[in-house]
Design an enzyme around this catalytic site. Structure first.
Site, PDB file in Angstrom:
ATOM      1  N   ASP A   1     -29.308 -67.165  -1.466  1.00  0.00           N
ATOM      2  CA  ASP A   1     -30.318 -68.410  -1.193  1.00  0.00           C
ATOM      3  C   ASP A   1     -29.775 -69.715  -1.857  1.00  0.00           C
ATOM      4  O   ASP A   1     -28.931 -69.800  -2.665  1.00  0.00           O
ATOM      5  CB  ASP A   1     -31.754 -68.108  -1.647  1.00  0.00           C
ATOM      6  CG  ASP A   1     -32.560 -68.919  -0.703  1.00  0.00           C
ATOM      7  OD1 ASP A   1     -32.392 -70.166  -0.737  1.00  0.00           O
ATOM      8  OD2 ASP A   1     -33.651 -68.098  -0.073  1.00  0.00           O
TER       9      ASP A   1
ATOM     10  N   HIS B   1     -43.663 -65.071  17.539  1.00  0.00           N
ATOM     11  CA  HIS B   1     -43.638 -66.188  18.182  1.00  0.00           C
ATOM     12  C   HIS B   1     -42.482 -66.328  18.928  1.00  0.00           C
ATOM     13  O   HIS B   1     -42.420 -67.398  19.976  1.00  0.00           O
ATOM     14  CB  HIS B   1     -43.474 -67.370  17.180  1.00  0.00           C
ATOM     15  CG  HIS B   1     -44.924 -67.399  16.409  1.00  0.00           C
ATOM     16  ND1 HIS B   1     -46.146 -67.571  16.961  1.00  0.00           N
ATOM     17  CD2 HIS B   1     -45.076 -67.008  14.952  1.00  0.00           C
ATOM     18  CE1 HIS B   1     -46.840 -67.367  15.952  1.00  0.00           C
ATOM     19  NE2 HIS B   1     -46.428 -67.050  14.796  1.00  0.00           N
TER      20      HIS B   1
ATOM     21  N   TYR C   1     -39.812 -73.049  16.879  1.00  0.00           N
ATOM     22  CA  TYR C   1     -39.501 -71.877  15.788  1.00  0.00           C
ATOM     23  C   TYR C   1     -39.293 -70.482  16.754  1.00  0.00           C
ATOM     24  O   TYR C   1     -38.323 -69.818  16.471  1.00  0.00           O
ATOM     25  CB  TYR C   1     -40.639 -71.844  14.842  1.00  0.00           C
ATOM     26  CG  TYR C   1     -40.806 -70.628  14.064  1.00  0.00           C
ATOM     27  CD1 TYR C   1     -39.990 -70.483  12.824  1.00  0.00           C
ATOM     28  CD2 TYR C   1     -41.752 -69.664  14.401  1.00  0.00           C
ATOM     29  CE1 TYR C   1     -40.291 -69.498  12.273  1.00  0.00           C
ATOM     30  CE2 TYR C   1     -41.861 -68.508  13.696  1.00  0.00           C
ATOM     31  CZ  TYR C   1     -40.977 -68.297  12.590  1.00  0.00           C
ATOM     32  OH  TYR C   1     -41.088 -67.269  11.593  1.00  0.00           O
TER      33      TYR C   1
ATOM     34  N   SER D   1     -47.728 -60.800  11.008  1.00  0.00           N
ATOM     35  CA  SER D   1     -48.033 -61.711   9.820  1.00  0.00           C
ATOM     36  C   SER D   1     -47.847 -60.896   8.618  1.00  0.00           C
ATOM     37  O   SER D   1     -48.405 -60.016   8.249  1.00  0.00           O
ATOM     38  CB  SER D   1     -49.603 -62.202  10.002  1.00  0.00           C
ATOM     39  OG  SER D   1     -49.846 -62.594  11.214  1.00  0.00           O
TER      40      SER D   1
HETATM   41  C1  15L Z   1     -44.244 -65.935  11.801  1.00  0.00           C
HETATM   42  O1  15L Z   1     -43.375 -65.695  12.180  1.00  0.00           O
HETATM   43  C2  15L Z   1     -44.420 -67.197  10.604  1.00  0.00           C
HETATM   44  O2  15L Z   1     -43.437 -67.325   9.960  1.00  0.00           O
HETATM   45  C3  15L Z   1     -45.356 -67.319   9.747  1.00  0.00           C
HETATM   46  O3  15L Z   1     -45.592 -68.472   9.387  1.00  0.00           O
HETATM   47  C4  15L Z   1     -46.800 -66.768  10.459  1.00  0.00           C
HETATM   48  O4  15L Z   1     -47.357 -67.688  11.224  1.00  0.00           O
HETATM   49  C5  15L Z   1     -46.690 -65.400  11.227  1.00  0.00           C
HETATM   50  O5  15L Z   1     -45.539 -65.439  11.909  1.00  0.00           O
HETATM   51  C6  15L Z   1     -47.815 -65.073  12.391  1.00  0.00           C
HETATM   52  O6  15L Z   1     -47.860 -65.225  13.434  1.00  0.00           O
HETATM   53  O7  15L Z   1     -48.923 -65.091  11.644  1.00  0.00           O
END
Ligand code: 15L
Length: 268
Positions: free
Chosen positions: A34, A115, A140, A169
């Site tokens: 990182d 997502h 994203y 999540s």
């Molecule tokens: C994700 O991919 C995100 O990184 C996180 O911030 C949440 O929003 C999660 O999905 C979700 O869908 O709860």
């Protein structure tokens, strides 16, 4: 076979930090990468810290040297401007795969996300299947789709094993009604990563990443086929979560990422 050296990108992030102890195994070296600072290894912890960016191809290729697998977590964790998403989320996934190819690291586990398919309608009954077609809800989400496509390319063209986890999540505990369906506990996340690291000859896979939630929306068939055995269920928190907001986002699995309110926050 259990991989002996595992490189983790984004290791200082929320999931990376939660995985540090959970991924430790006797005989395993964890190489944590990182740009953000991390706690130095404690006595007896088989950990190497690498301070480098996941978009630096030379540094990533060096970090892959001798690694049996990469777990790629580095990413902005929510919606950002297009330039930021391209610069980190998309670019880092290309760099990780290309570095793994150059260094001869045979397996990459990619933290994709729900997502990637956020604009899939919530199922009225049953679950959304594995390998559902991309319907990203944000830039994203587009980066996650792109990462899955790159993983497919690097498998078919160069023979890497690539497992993409469409994570729901992932957090300590569910906090709203949606998460009763989408929660992935940290312990189950570690179980899913472990299954992805040790499944023999997985090839290219896309699997959902959630706990064994009573109200889960997503199939766990493909994850279980890898050897994942979830033990947690968000239902245990059902009386403690916030109710779902009554907006557009609630029609789709991506939840608030599908809401038009994001357009005001992130200029398109
Ligand atoms: C994700 O991919 C995100 O990184 C996180 O911030 C949440 O929003 C999660 O999905 C979700 O869908 O709860």
């Amino acid at each position: 076979m259990m991989p002996e050296t595992v490189l983790v990108t984004g290791a200082a992030g929320k999931i990376g930090t939660a995985m540090r102890n959970r991924m430790a195994r006797s005989g395993r070296l964890l190489r944590l990468l990182d740009i953000a600072p991390m706690a130095e290894p404690a006595d007896g912890e088989a950990i190497e810290i690498v301070c480098a960016s996941a978009v630096d191809l030379d540094a990533m290729t060096r970090a892959c040297d001798g690694a049996d697998a990469v777990v790629h977590l580095a990413s902005h964790a929510a919606e950002r401007s297009w330039d930021e998403i391209v610069g980190l989320n998309i670019q880092s996934t290309y760099v990780v795969l290309e570095a793994a190819r150059r260094a001869g690291t045979p397996r990459v586990v990619f933290a994709s996300s729900n997502h990637a398919v956020g604009f899939c309608a919530k199922p009225s009954s049953g679950v959304v299947g594995d390998y559902v077609f991309p319907r990203p809800d944000t830039y994203y989400g587009v980066a996650k789709v792109t990462g899955e496509a790159l993983g497919s390319l690097y498998h078919d063209r160069y023979g890497l094993d690539v497992i993409c986890l469409r994570i729901g999540s992932c957090r300590e505990r569910p906090v709203d009604e949606r998460m009763l369906a989408t929660w992935l506990s940290y312990d189950d996340c570690a179980r899913l990563i472990e299954a992805s690291l040790s499944a023999p000859d997985p090839g290219f896979r896309v699997v959902w990443g959630i706990s064994d939630n009573t109200r889960g929306w997503w199939s766990l068939d493909e994850a279980r086929a890898l050897g994942y055995e979830p033990r947690d269920d968000a239902e245990a928190y059902a009386d403690q979560v916030r109710p779902a907001p009554d907006d557009l986002g609630e029609r789709y699995v991506g939840g608030e990422f599908c809401s038009s309110e994001l357009d005001a926050e992130i200029p398109r």
